[in-house]
Scaffold this motif. Structure first.
Motif, short mmCIF file in Angstrom:
data_model
loop_
_atom_site.label_atom_id
_atom_site.label_comp_id
_atom_site.label_asym_id
_atom_site.label_seq_id
_atom_site.Cartn_x
_atom_site.Cartn_y
_atom_site.Cartn_z
N PRO A 35 0.82 -1.23 0.00
CA PRO A 35 0.00 0.00 0.00
C PRO A 35 0.84 1.26 0.00
CG PRO A 35 0.00 -0.99 2.18
CD PRO A 35 0.67 -1.97 1.27
N THR A 36 2.07 1.18 0.55
CA THR A 36 2.92 2.37 0.61
C THR A 36 3.34 2.81 -0.79
OG1 THR A 36 3.77 1.64 2.76
CG2 THR A 36 5.03 3.33 1.60
N LEU A 37 3.80 1.86 -1.60
CA LEU A 37 4.28 2.18 -2.94
C LEU A 37 3.14 2.45 -3.91
CD1 LEU A 37 7.09 -0.51 -3.39
CD2 LEU A 37 7.40 1.93 -2.97
N LEU A 38 2.10 1.64 -3.85
CA LEU A 38 1.09 1.66 -4.90
C LEU A 38 -0.05 2.63 -4.63
CD1 LEU A 38 0.98 -2.18 -5.58
CD2 LEU A 38 2.44 -0.44 -6.61
N PHE A 39 -0.29 2.95 -3.35
CA PHE A 39 -1.41 3.84 -3.03
C PHE A 39 -0.98 5.05 -2.21
CE2 PHE A 39 -3.15 -0.56 -3.07
CZ PHE A 39 -3.77 -0.47 -4.30
N GLY A 40 0.27 5.10 -1.79
CA GLY A 40 0.72 6.20 -0.95
C GLY A 40 0.16 6.14 0.45
N ILE A 41 -0.26 4.95 0.89
CA ILE A 41 -0.81 4.76 2.22
C ILE A 41 0.18 3.90 3.01
CG2 ILE A 41 -2.76 3.94 3.57
CD1 ILE A 41 -3.38 6.17 1.55
N PRO A 42 0.80 4.44 4.07
CA PRO A 42 1.83 3.68 4.79
C PRO A 42 1.28 2.43 5.44
CG PRO A 42 1.26 5.69 5.98
CD PRO A 42 0.57 5.78 4.66
N GLY A 43 1.95 1.31 5.20
CA GLY A 43 1.51 0.05 5.78
C GLY A 43 1.90 -0.11 7.24
N SER A 44 2.77 0.75 7.76
CA SER A 44 3.18 0.71 9.16
C SER A 44 3.81 2.05 9.52
CB SER A 44 4.20 -0.42 9.38
OG SER A 44 5.39 -0.16 8.66
N GLY A 45 4.20 2.19 10.79
CA GLY A 45 4.82 3.44 11.20
C GLY A 45 6.12 3.71 10.47
N SER A 46 6.97 2.69 10.33
CA SER A 46 8.23 2.88 9.61
C SER A 46 7.99 3.15 8.13
CB SER A 46 9.15 1.66 9.79
OG SER A 46 8.52 0.48 9.32
N MET A 47 6.92 2.57 7.58
CA MET A 47 6.59 2.85 6.18
C MET A 47 6.10 4.29 6.01
SD MET A 47 7.25 0.40 4.12
CE MET A 47 8.65 -0.18 5.07
N ALA A 48 5.55 4.87 7.08
CA ALA A 48 5.16 6.28 7.00
C ALA A 48 6.40 7.15 6.79
CB ALA A 48 4.43 6.68 8.28
N VAL A 49 7.49 6.81 7.49
CA VAL A 49 8.73 7.56 7.31
C VAL A 49 9.32 7.26 5.93
CG1 VAL A 49 10.97 8.10 8.33
CG2 VAL A 49 9.09 7.37 9.80
N PHE A 50 9.23 6.00 5.50
CA PHE A 50 9.73 5.63 4.17
C PHE A 50 8.97 6.40 3.09
CE2 PHE A 50 9.51 2.95 0.35
CZ PHE A 50 10.87 2.76 0.11
N LEU A 51 7.68 6.55 3.28
CA LEU A 51 6.86 7.30 2.33
C LEU A 51 7.34 8.74 2.23
CD1 LEU A 51 4.28 7.34 0.53
CD2 LEU A 51 3.00 7.97 2.58
N ALA A 52 7.64 9.35 3.38
CA ALA A 52 8.16 10.71 3.36
C ALA A 52 9.52 10.77 2.68
CB ALA A 52 8.27 11.24 4.79
N GLY A 53 10.33 9.71 2.86
CA GLY A 53 11.63 9.64 2.19
C GLY A 53 11.49 9.58 0.68
N MET A 54 10.49 8.86 0.19
CA MET A 54 10.24 8.80 -1.25
C MET A 54 9.94 10.18 -1.80
SD MET A 54 7.92 5.35 -1.72
CE MET A 54 7.72 5.68 -3.47
N VAL A 55 9.08 10.90 -1.10
CA VAL A 55 8.73 12.25 -1.55
C VAL A 55 9.95 13.16 -1.51
CG1 VAL A 55 7.30 14.27 -1.05
CG2 VAL A 55 6.34 11.98 -0.79
N LEU A 56 10.80 12.96 -0.49
CA LEU A 56 12.00 13.79 -0.34
C LEU A 56 12.96 13.64 -1.51
CD1 LEU A 56 13.32 15.74 1.72
CD2 LEU A 56 14.52 13.75 2.66
#
Length: 671
Positions: free
Chosen positions: A315-336
């Motif tokens: 869900p993190t990669l394909l929908f932009g919805i973090p699958g966990s707390g650490s994925m929330a930070v990973f999602l922000a890293g992708m945007v960065l």
């Protein structure tokens, strides 16, 4: 697709990619052996360093860390019975008894091999899911993406522990924090305390470190003891590997469970490892040894929490919805680094999606191999009193926080969020729910604005929106039946084993309830300010933070009413500090002296600048807190300052300046 796979494979095997992946693995191992930090704080530490990197290298380092933290945190779980993170708590139940029986090596070996297999399994499923999901994802519009964001928010009930309303309020507080600064639709600023610093919002790295790293470091400093106990791992390395292979079908089942539940946004390892442990217990004919040293009780949660990473990436990669707390930070890293999650990850950036999946598999294998290879020296590190490690950890956390805006206010905000994190932790307001709300806040508002622009109110009747909305309702109903507190214990599993949650709170007196009542009133005041600050704005600028603040006023008001009412045993009555004193978990000493060291450092930075303050802080800490001699203290301090100056040189940084730097012209790095 074949071209994307070929491009991904070429990048995967490049020297640069492998080098950054190994760096992420090494950092992940370092974070993993420090109990309580976990992937959220670890990845927050990496955020400043990936800025400006090319996407493939940045992803390599992030995924290297993501893959190995659930493996590295096994050390403290087995050697001392202190969970390395929320995803390794179930491992303690049987891993620690095995260590006390002289079978630490066997438990670690089984954990490492099961983690490796689980990580590879999750990566394989992620690769296959990308192929299947591509045509479906391309059908989604902003309306469906908005509902996916709502689905991500709906799972906070699972993280709410004994009080779903309190979990909802924690998530709402995160949403309001995420709405600080300029509104995406109109550019109007809101909830910014009239501070220019907050016009661009609150940096994620500061929220991650403040909520998770500061409270855990302060707690570990208070205990003043080694991270782990004992001095021998014993024998059984080969036996542990055989145990994993003999229970291959259990590994397959729990890895599937981990990947499946990992794909549910927001669920996280604190849930999955307990579900996997419960499955192992229920599927065993002989349940008598669980909790006493059953090797299956190590294999099941370890394979599940590593497989979770592959599932959480979906869900993190394909929908932009973090699958966990650490994925929330990973999602922000992708945007960065300039990557936008969503349909582009299966079209123009498909090669990067494959790179992520295959890096996860490779890092899981290499990480497990390094854990086997370095088990003895890593174990010796955990026998060092934590107060010897603390100054270097505090230095790195402050440095990472400073990279958010390169402003001294970064450190002040880190301290403020750290205090908030301490109280959230103490009174059972789930911090992962706060983080998920914070990360999803701008996405929800953006998608809502775009959906209304394109479709009007009619977007709510789109078939995809209705289907995803129904899933959100089902998720909420499931949350009511099986909630998980922040320390990871599934209530059904607790009942089965006859255990009582930490911080069980029946029969509190009014004076005992007063601290949590005061904190709840402070949270209520935050929502009041959010509503007042948003009320005078235009409709598009006000509707999201204002409606959230008003709803959360009701939720927080309910929590305050329940605390004041004093209903014995109610889930809103939770004070971890009080429970720890009653149980003898610590000697009753306060956490505030530990936090005072942070205040001393930040105050010194404001006066004499970062480098000079750091030198004074580390030397003082070692002399006063650890009773280290002058010579060794100065050598330790010199090594830390030398590392920081070297890092600053290569990153061309100017460190935070204090009052002294404004009065006297000093050379770099003191200026």
């Amino acid at each position: 697709m074949l071209e994307s796979m070929q491009t991904a494979l070429t990048g995967l095997l490049s020297f640069q990619h492998l080098g950054f992946m190994l760096l992420g693995i090494v950092i992940g191992l370092g974070v993993g052996i420090l109990p309580g930090l976990g992937g959220i704080a670890g990845m927050s530490l990496l955020m400043p360093f990936i800025y400006g990197m090319d996407p493939v290298s940045a992803i390599a380092m992030l995924i290297g860390m993501v893959a190995v933290i659930p493996t590295g945190d096994t050390f403290t779980s087995v050697l001392m019975g202190i969970p390395g993170s929320s995803a390794s708590q179930a491992t303690v139940l049987d891993g620690y008894p095995l260590a006390k029986q002289g079978q630490a090596a066997r438990a670690l070996s089984a954990a490492f091999s099961a983690s490796m297999l689980g990580g590879v399994f999750g990566a394989v499923l992620l690769t296959g899911f990308v192929v299947v999901a591509k045509p479906i994802i391309l059908m989604f519009s902003t309306a469906e993406l908005f509902m996916f964001a709502v689905l991500g928010l709906s799972v906070v009930g699972i993280l709410a522990g004994n009080s779903m309303v309190r979990g909802l309020a924690a998530c709402g507080l995160g949403i309001v924090f995420g709405a600080i600064g300029a509104a995406p639709a109109t550019g109007e600023t809101r909830i910014d305390l009239s501070l220019d610093y907050l016009m661009d919002g609150v940096p994620l790295v500061i929220v991650g470190l403040g909520l998770f790293a500061i409270p855990e470091l302060a707690e570990l400093m208070r205990r003043h003891r080694p991270i782990a106990a004992g001095s021998s791992l014993g024998s059984g390395w080969v036996q542990g590997l055989k145990d994993t292979l003999r229970n291959w079908f259990l590994v397959l089942r729990t890895s599937s469970l981990g990947t499946l539940f990992g794909a549910i946004p927001g669920l996280g390892g604190g849930v999955v490892d307990w579900l996997a442990y419960g499955h192992a217990v229920q599927s065993s004919k002989d349940k008598s040894q669980y909790g006493k040293g059953e090797i299956k009780g190590v294999i099941a949660p370890e394979s599940a929490n590593n497989a979770l990473q592959g599932g959480a990436l979906m869900p993190t990669l394909l929908f932009g919805i973090p699958g966990s707390g650490s994925m929330a930070v990973f999602l922000a890293g992708m945007v960065l680094i300039g990557l936008q999650p969503g349909p582009s990850m299966v079209t123009s950036n498909l090669h990067l999606t494959y790179t992520i999946a295959w890096t996860l598999a490779m890092a899981s294998i290499i990480g497990a191999f390094l854990c086997f290879l370095l088990a003895s020296p890593i174990a010796r590190i955990t026998f060092i009193p934590f107060n010897l490690v603390a100054p270097a950890m505090i230095m790195l956390i402050c440095f990472a926080a400073f990279q958010a805006r390169r402003d001294i206010t970064d450190l002040m905000l880190l301290f403020a969020v750290g205090i908030l994190g301490i109280f959230l932790r103490r009174f059972g307001w789930p911090r992962p729910a706060f983080l998920i709300g914070f990360v999803l806040s701008p996405q929800v508002e953006n998608y809502l604005y775009q959906a209304v622009q394109f479709y009007g109110a009619g977007f709510l009747t789109r078939p995809g929106v209705l289907i995803i909305g129904a899933l959100a309702v089902v998720t909420i109903l499931m949350s009511v039946r099986s909630r998980v507190s922040e320390d990871g214990a599934v209530e059904s599993v607790q009942k089965e084993h006859g255990s009582v949650p930490k911080g069980a709170t029946g029969g509190m007196t009014l004076s005992q309830r007063m601290p949590q009542l005061i904190f709840a009133l402070v949270v209520l005041a935050m929502f009041v300010y959010g509503a007042i600050s948003s009320y005078s704005l235009s409709f598009l600028g006000a509707v999201f933070p204002l409606s959230t603040s008003l709803l959360m006023l009701l939720a927080t008001g309910y929590v305050i009413w329940k605390i004041a009412k004093g209903q014995a045993g109610h889930g809103t009555h939770y004070d971890q500090e009080l429970a720890a004193r009653v149980s003898g978990e610590h000697d009753g000493s306060s956490v505030w002296p530990s936090l005072a060291w942070f205040a001393f450092l930040f105050g010194a930075v404001a006066l004499v600048g970062f480098i000079l303050a750091l030198a004074v802080f580390i030397t003082s800490f070692l002399l006063l807190r650890t009773q280290m001699g002058w010579l060794r203290s100065l050598v330790y301090t010199s090594a830390c300052i030398g590392f920081m100056v070297t890092l600053g040189h290569y990153l061309t940084l100017n460190f935070p300046a204090g009052l002294l730097q404004h009065m006297v012209e000093l050379p770099w790095p003191l200026k």
